[in-house]
Design a protein around this motif. Sequence first.
Motif, mmCIF file in Angstrom:
data_model
loop_
_atom_site.group_PDB
_atom_site.id
_atom_site.type_symbol
_atom_site.label_atom_id
_atom_site.label_comp_id
_atom_site.label_asym_id
_atom_site.label_seq_id
_atom_site.Cartn_x
_atom_site.Cartn_y
_atom_site.Cartn_z
ATOM 1 N N ARG A 9 -25.148 -9.624 -27.548
ATOM 2 C CA ARG A 9 -24.874 -11.015 -27.898
ATOM 3 C C ARG A 9 -24.555 -11.155 -29.378
ATOM 4 N NH1 ARG A 9 -28.037 -10.983 -23.468
ATOM 5 N NH2 ARG A 9 -27.947 -12.702 -21.985
ATOM 6 N N GLY A 10 -24.804 -10.101 -30.148
ATOM 7 C CA GLY A 10 -24.379 -10.119 -31.534
ATOM 8 C C GLY A 10 -25.501 -9.885 -32.529
ATOM 9 N N TYR A 37 -17.131 -3.056 -36.834
ATOM 10 C CA TYR A 37 -16.965 -4.379 -36.249
ATOM 11 C C TYR A 37 -17.997 -4.549 -35.135
ATOM 12 C CZ TYR A 37 -12.371 -4.255 -38.519
ATOM 13 O OH TYR A 37 -11.347 -4.162 -39.439
ATOM 14 N N VAL A 38 -18.663 -5.700 -35.116
ATOM 15 C CA VAL A 38 -19.585 -6.028 -34.029
ATOM 16 C C VAL A 38 -19.109 -7.317 -33.379
ATOM 17 C CG1 VAL A 38 -21.948 -6.678 -33.394
ATOM 18 C CG2 VAL A 38 -21.568 -4.870 -35.076
ATOM 19 N N TYR A 39 -19.021 -7.291 -32.044
ATOM 20 C CA TYR A 39 -18.627 -8.479 -31.303
ATOM 21 C C TYR A 39 -19.842 -9.383 -31.091
ATOM 22 C CZ TYR A 39 -13.950 -6.753 -30.438
ATOM 23 O OH TYR A 39 -12.645 -6.334 -30.608
ATOM 24 N N HIS A 58 -16.259 -13.028 -33.421
ATOM 25 C CA HIS A 58 -16.809 -13.968 -32.439
ATOM 26 C C HIS A 58 -15.847 -14.128 -31.273
ATOM 27 C CE1 HIS A 58 -19.312 -15.183 -35.946
ATOM 28 N NE2 HIS A 58 -20.192 -15.447 -35.014
ATOM 29 N N GLN A 59 -16.399 -14.076 -30.063
ATOM 30 C CA GLN A 59 -15.592 -14.262 -28.853
ATOM 31 C C GLN A 59 -16.240 -15.310 -27.956
ATOM 32 O OE1 GLN A 59 -12.504 -12.644 -27.803
ATOM 33 N NE2 GLN A 59 -12.537 -12.427 -30.042
ATOM 34 N N ASN A 60 -15.400 -16.004 -27.220
ATOM 35 C CA ASN A 60 -15.898 -17.064 -26.337
ATOM 36 C C ASN A 60 -16.874 -16.491 -25.307
ATOM 37 O OD1 ASN A 60 -15.914 -19.811 -25.245
ATOM 38 N ND2 ASN A 60 -14.892 -18.877 -23.492
ATOM 39 N N ASP A 61 -18.030 -17.156 -25.192
ATOM 40 C CA ASP A 61 -19.108 -16.700 -24.306
ATOM 41 C C ASP A 61 -19.622 -17.907 -23.521
ATOM 42 O OD1 ASP A 61 -21.362 -15.765 -23.082
ATOM 43 O OD2 ASP A 61 -22.492 -15.411 -24.931
ATOM 44 N N PRO A 62 -19.206 -18.045 -22.253
ATOM 45 C CA PRO A 62 -19.596 -19.227 -21.472
ATOM 46 C C PRO A 62 -20.924 -19.066 -20.722
ATOM 47 C CG PRO A 62 -17.987 -17.969 -20.250
ATOM 48 C CD PRO A 62 -18.213 -17.225 -21.549
#
Length: 368
Positions: A9-10, A37-39, A58-62
């Motif tokens: 989750r980061g 790089y960490v997502y 940062h990436q979209n996480d629903p």
Amino acid sequence: MKIAIIGTRGIPNYYGGFEQFAEFFSVYLVEKGHEVYVYNSHNHAYQEKTFHGVRIIHQNDPEHKLGTFGQFIYDFNCIRDSRKRNFDIILQLGYTSNSIWFFLLPKKPISITNMDGLEWKRSKYSAPVRQFLKFAERLAAISSDYLVADSLGIQKSLKKRYGKDSTYIAYGAHPFDNPDISVLDKYELQPENYNMIMARFEPENNLDMVLEGVVKSGDETPILVIGKHETKYGAYLKGKFGQYKHIRFTGGIYNLAELDSLRYYSTLYFHGHSVGGTNPSLLEAMSSQALICAHNNDFNRGILGDNAYYFSNPAEVATLLLTTKKSDNLQLVKNNFEAIKRDFNWEKINGEYLQLFEDCMARHQSGK
């Protein structure tokens, strides 16, 4: 090397073991001169673009809208983004919701996967989910260039099930020798006059077995039951044992220094985990000099060896409570503490991962 870490989750860590490792390891890599790089989930509490030199994507996480299914979409978004980054290595932490997208991973980077625990054995999952997790594990094992096992039991399982070699690299912990006795006042406790168990409230962590042993023993020494208990299983345990005043459900405690002090001053620390690899809370108990009573299984024995007491049923828990004192077993405590410093310290663990990365790159470049 240009390295990506996905599957968490980061960072910084606000959730669990893989996030903690990703935080420590990514910063370590940057300090060694690598581009890392960490997502991160788009709704992670940390919204900056860098963390101690680590670049955050940062990436979209629903997940907050869709529940577990949202994790699959988040991992899809991370993997899709990785295709345009020209990484040398992609480190995947776990496989539950990302291995189904293996065919989308970019071809150039070396893929290295930490295979986590035997998720499909966890009794909290329904039969169809467990079947899917077996499938996901197989996909990860077969599709990854290299595998990491964080316990010898997992390494053995991967070889037996898939004929695949893996590199054994355990989890890590920081040696703790600075306890704060004032923490005990908050919980109305006295040094070495209380016991503990800490775990996620899931059946395979055997809280029920330990608490049945507590009742069976007749011993009314306080026992702290630490973990988020607002779950179906938590409600079951509180209903079953809530009448016993010495069994104290504290909820989750997320202050590591406070937890370390509680472990340090406890009499017995019960570790009921029976599924998975190197459990972070077990190493933290070793590092904070607790006397450990562990569920009798290969995963726990692989870490603790002869430096713990073991139980397999409530009667054995009861016997341990009535016959075992920390003051009589300080050598076991010392041996575990030395093992943390020698075998499980973060500097060593991070170094072993970096060595693996360098070896994989050398093999890749030589075409072997």
